[in-house]
Write a protein that holds these residues in place. Structure first.
Motif, PDB file in Angstrom:
ATOM      1  N   PHE A   1       0.852  -1.190   0.000  1.00 28.99           N
ATOM      2  CA  PHE A   1       0.000   0.000   0.000  1.00 28.99           C
ATOM      3  C   PHE A   1       0.887   1.238   0.000  1.00 28.99           C
ATOM      4  N   LEU A   2       0.669   2.108  -0.985  1.00 33.08           N
ATOM      5  CA  LEU A   2       1.465   3.331  -1.047  1.00 33.08           C
ATOM      6  C   LEU A   2       0.507   4.514  -0.988  1.00 33.08           C
ATOM      7  N   ASP A   3       0.482   5.213   0.130  1.00 30.46           N
ATOM      8  CA  ASP A   3      -0.441   6.338   0.290  1.00 30.46           C
ATOM      9  C   ASP A   3       0.311   7.642   0.034  1.00 30.46           C
ATOM     10  N   GLU A   4       0.063   8.213  -1.115  1.00 28.56           N
ATOM     11  CA  GLU A   4       0.700   9.450  -1.565  1.00 28.56           C
ATOM     12  C   GLU A   4       2.216   9.421  -1.412  1.00 28.56           C
ATOM     13  N   PRO A   5       2.854   8.444  -2.055  1.00 26.68           N
ATOM     14  CA  PRO A   5       4.301   8.322  -1.867  1.00 26.68           C
ATOM     15  C   PRO A   5       5.101   9.412  -2.572  1.00 26.68           C
ATOM     16  N   THR A   6       4.532  10.009  -3.610  1.00 27.82           N
ATOM     17  CA  THR A   6       5.337  10.981  -4.364  1.00 27.82           C
ATOM     18  C   THR A   6       5.071  12.417  -3.954  1.00 27.82           C
ATOM     19  N   ILE A   7       4.298  12.605  -2.884  1.00 31.73           N
ATOM     20  CA  ILE A   7       3.929  13.959  -2.483  1.00 31.73           C
ATOM     21  C   ILE A   7       5.190  14.739  -2.065  1.00 31.73           C
ATOM     22  N   GLY A   8       5.331  15.928  -2.645  1.00 30.50           N
ATOM     23  CA  GLY A   8       6.447  16.801  -2.272  1.00 30.50           C
ATOM     24  C   GLY A   8       7.789  16.446  -2.889  1.00 30.50           C
ATOM     25  N   LEU A   9       7.809  15.525  -3.850  1.00 32.95           N
ATOM     26  CA  LEU A   9       9.092  15.138  -4.427  1.00 32.95           C
ATOM     27  C   LEU A   9       9.356  15.850  -5.755  1.00 32.95           C
ATOM     28  N   ASP A  10      10.639  15.994  -6.098  1.00 29.69           N
ATOM     29  CA  ASP A  10      10.954  16.643  -7.374  1.00 29.69           C
ATOM     30  C   ASP A  10      10.799  15.645  -8.530  1.00 29.69           C
TER      31      ASP A  10
END
Ligand SMILES: Nc1ncnc2c1ncn2[C@@H]1O[C@H](COP(=O)(O)OP(=O)(O)O)[C@@H](O)[C@H]1O
Ligand SMILES: [Mg+2]
Lengths: 313, 269
Positions: free
Chosen positions: A181-190
């Motif tokens: 389960f990946l809950d918003e894993p890319t939030i805030g990344l470049d």
């Protein structure tokens, strides 16, 4: 092993929220208070997930995505409905369920803060009782998918957010769970870290046939990873199908991009069945000078926006 | 998969590994480590000075002379070490519960309490342990207690009993955050009570003595268990029972803590 990775039937989750009072007296009063209001976070969601699927679980903020994931991972008990994950009822046996799942909540690291990543990996190997051979193979697989050398001996507290997220994802896959389960894993990344993470997830999914439930607000993630998307809004499921099906529903839609100033693009989404693109361009031309024009297929981003706005059933 | 594969020895092994790794990483911040250890030593010296000034000139209180008092002082310092070294993460429980970070402890196939507590090891308390043991040895000599393997064994058991009581009190205090918002003061107040552990409960008036025995069992941290050593010919019933009571009280605090986890609806996204 159970036939489906996840099966949910008519799942509802209500939160009882206490109307809280101030201060010491208030908090003692709250202990005995019956002054509740009910928040329905998830309403009647049914969902079947097959092994090896990557599902984009989408919806605006507060839609109930995280609540659904918490029920699947067994930390929350549904108010009603039935749920099985890997053939088990997650909240009935949280420990047995966590044996065979991996979880990442974006921006909340689950690793030992002061330890170098490799030491966290070794602890997880022991905790999940992963045989040494499987552990070494997994690390080798990681090496082939992403450059882990720069982070392997770095304490988590010294990592950038991107490195930390990458580490958390690697840690979630370490015991080769059936579902991650990946809950918003890319939030805030470049951008470059996002693409690294996408190729890592896609690589692990195809190598290990891991089922992935991914929530995100970034349609780039969806385009890169998900064949099937499920959209929920206000706790209700409003869409569940292939992304291609969705796009063909909007097949007559185009995105018209016009450059007016030097660097200023104006975007309009147009349904060709009802509106003539040329008309719009002519009208615009009369107001301002158009320097450049592009006509594109409707993007996933815009399709999702249309769904949130209630244009599709 | 078999059910009981994660037995006590599994947890002991994991705990040892976390501890070693954590110590290693702390040592690598050497300045930090030295300063905080030094601070702890100073705090203990200051505490001892206060004690010395207060009691040096009182020949005896309720039959307790200076060296008996000193014994109790050393006993309490030693018994209070585990709660400070090994159970320090309880202080972070409240903020983790409110921020939602606590949820991470629920995703692993191991005991939540163990996982949470094992995460933090506070080495500062080790200075206090050395100080406590030193004080114990010195007063032991002065009182003229015998040194036999059996009595040492009894002493260790009694100190562990005292530790269990303090750990349990702090478990109860920390776990209130699952029910009461803004429960930080509960822990602060309970931790203050530890300062009363070093006095013989017999000097307190009836009501305080009852409270410190039956409500907030601070008197079990040092006073009751130490009587097993100090009055071997006349051990009170509560002292005799204290190891059993300690285990029971600790178990109850653990159940209370876990009950909090169960009923807590995880906030945060
Ligand atoms: N522990 C809780 N107590 C009360 N309300 C909650 C709790 N967790 C979530 N909610 C509410 O449930 C709804 C869904 O939240 P969530 O699942 O976090 O949404 P999402 O992850 O889609 O942004 C929101 O309205 C949120 O305020
Ligand atoms: Mg969320």
């Amino acid at each position: 092993m159970a036939e489906h990775a996840i099966e949910m039937k008519d799942i509802c989750k209500d939160f009882k929220v206490l109307n809280r009072h101030e201060g010491l007296k208030g908090s003692i009063r709250d202990l005995f208070s019956r002054d509740y209001k009910t928040v329905s976070a998830v309403k009647d969601i049914s969902l079947t997930v097959e092994r090896g699927e990557i599902i984009g679980y989408l919806g605006p903020n507060g839609a109930g995505k995280s609540t659904t994931i918490k029920m699947m991972t067994g930390v929350l008990e549904p108010t009603s409905g039935s749920i099985t994950v890997n053939g088990r009822i997650p909240y009935k046996d949280r420990k047995a369920n966590s044996e065979n799942i991996g979880v990442v909540f974006g921006q909340r690291s689950q690793l030992w803060w002061s330890l170098p990543l490799i030491e966290s990996f070794k602890l997880l190997r022991d905790i999940y009782m992963v045989p040494q051979k499987d552990y070494e193979d997994m690390i080798e697989l990681y090496r082939s998918l992403v450059d882990i050398e720069p982070i392997l001996h770095k304490p988590v507290r010294q990592m950038s957010l991107g490195q930390r997220t990458l580490s958390d994802i690697l840690a979630a896959f370490l015991h080769d769970p059936a579902i991650v389960f990946l809950d918003e894993p890319t939030i805030g990344l470049d951008v470059s870290m996002k693409s690294k993470i996408r190729s890592l997830i896609s690589g692990l999914n195809s190598e290990k046939n891991t089922t992935v439930i991914l929530t995100t607000h970034d349609m780039g993630d969806v385009d890169a990873l998900c064949k099937r998307i499920v959209i929920i809004d206000k706790g209700m499921k409003i869409y569940d199908n292939d992304i291609e099906h969705l796009k063909s529903y909007f097949g007559s839609y185009r995105t018209l991009k016009m450059r007016i100033g030097t660097d200023e693009w104006e975007e309009i989404v147009i349904d060709e069945k009802t509106t003539d693109i040329m008309d719009i361009i002519m009208k615009k031309q009369k107001e301002k000078k158009i320097r450049d024009i592009k006509i594109e297929e409707i993007s996933t981003e815009e399709v999702i926006k249309k769904i949130y706005e209630g244009d599709a059933k | 998969m078999t059910k009981n594969k994660r037995c006590l020895s599994f947890y002991a092994r994991i705990y040892r590994k976390i501890l070693i790794q954590d110590l290693k990483s702390k040592m690598s911040y050497r300045a930090d480590f030295i300063i905080s250890t030094f601070g702890m030593v100073l705090t203990n010296i200051a505490g001892f000075m206060t004690f010395y000034i207060l009691f040096r000139n009182f020949p005896s209180i309720n039959g307790w002379d200076y060296y008996h008092m000193l014994f109790l002082y050393g006993f309490s310092l030693t018994a209070l070490t585990p709660v400070q070294c090994l159970f320090d993460n309880n202080w972070n429980l409240r903020s983790m519960v409110y921020s939602g970070d606590f949820i991470k402890y629920c995703f692993r196939p191991i005991n939540v309490f163990f996982y949470f507590i094992s995460e933090v090891f506070d080495a500062k308390g080790l200075g206090q342990l050395a100080f406590g043991i030193g004080t114990l040895v010195y007063s032991w000599n002065r009182i003229g207690l015998p040194v036999t393997p059996l009595i040492i064994l009894k002493l260790v058991a009694c100190i562990l009993t005292g530790s269990l009581f303090m750990i349990a009190i702090m478990n109860f205090a920390a776990a209130t955050c699952f029910w009461i918002q803004g429960s930080g003061y509960v822990m602060v107040i309970m931790f203050r009570f530890k300062d009363y552990a070093k006095y013989p409960a017999s000097i307190f008036s009836g009501i305080f003595k009852a409270v410190f025995t039956f409500v907030i069992p601070i008197a079990f941290v040092a006073y009751y268990p130490s009587l097993v050593i100090l009055q071997p010919e006349n051990i009170p019933l509560l002292s005799l029972l204290s190891p059993l009571l300690g285990i029971l009280f600790f178990y109850l605090s653990y159940r209370f803590w876990m009950l909090g986890v169960r009923k807590y609806d995880f906030t945060g996204s």
